[in-house]
Design a protein around this motif. Sequence first.
Motif: not given
Length: 367
Positions: A56-70
């Motif tokens: 995305s050029p400017d947006m953060i979508f946390p659900h696309l990273v999911g729950s197990d960050i890292g």
Amino acid sequence: MTEAAIRIISSDIGRMDPLALDQLAQTARLPGISRIVGLPDLHAGRGIAVGAAFWSPDMIFPHLVGSDIGCGMGLWETEQPARKFKLDAVERKLRGLDEPWDGDVANALSRAGLHSEQGGGALGTIGGGNHFAEFQRIEQIVDKERFEALGFRADAIWLMVHSGSRGLGQAVLDKWMRRKLVAAAAASEEGADYLVAHDHAIGWATLNREIIARRFCEKLGLDARRRLDICHNSVTPHKGGWLHRKGAAPADKGLVVIPGSRGDFSYLVEPVTEEGEQALFSLAHGAGRKWSRNDAHGRLSKRFRPAELERTALGGRVICEDRRLIFEEAPEAYKDIGVVIHDLKDAGLVRVIASLRPLLSYKTRRA
């Protein structure tokens, strides 16, 4: 509505899971998503395809990273020669590793620049699902010159650790979901708050893999050197925008290890950065699921006893005393890692340095 461009890295798109492709198409309709790449290990997840990268050029979508960050893979080269690695003795010694780490949690977190008020009790533990620690040996050196230039030893025992941020990443996502927002501008207060929590979870997960490896090596009296640590669930700055990886290894952070199932080989690869942009500088993070967890349990519990799955076709051993998980994570539930690596090579994205044979895969032990 303009949809994001989708590129699938595969020599045969007909092999791809139709549900995963549909999930990519749904994500492509989100306002603010401009590019999507599906990798050879692509498979359906909980509403979001796994094995994919989203820009995305400017947006953060946390659900696309999911729950197990890292969540990611760490690889350690031990001083133990393969010929001295005795499976019977190793299997006996690997106990107490599901229990909380008895080290100085607060000090470890502080030295890593992390807060001590969250997740300390889980630090140094593998967790459930598809997470594991696995001892391996070199099966084949494909690029001898590069292998030797990196200073690797052909006769060494290796330890691969796959784990993430445990409950901490879930807490970060839960807090975000309570905002009832799909996305936020990275420069907004909401976006900035998420990124701070996200980066903390990334650091926690990296430290977690390090302590897991230390605990396993201490049980066996081994010295080990970390050779790589890569995260495959994250959002990072890229080309002036934000690159979300969901089950996608980075191709811009050096060497990558791509595991097969516990009954198949893993591959040590070097990204070809000249071709990286076509795949959003992302690679497959593993073989990718062929069957869902429920399907795997339903199919395999009718064919095998749990004890039969404690040995693999490659002669490896499996420690998994969760009677359901041993079916859910069986080799049969995963795609052919050889095909995944072939597709990455065919697309010009990686050079294979070596393959590794699994010797002992550890998931969970009650005592």
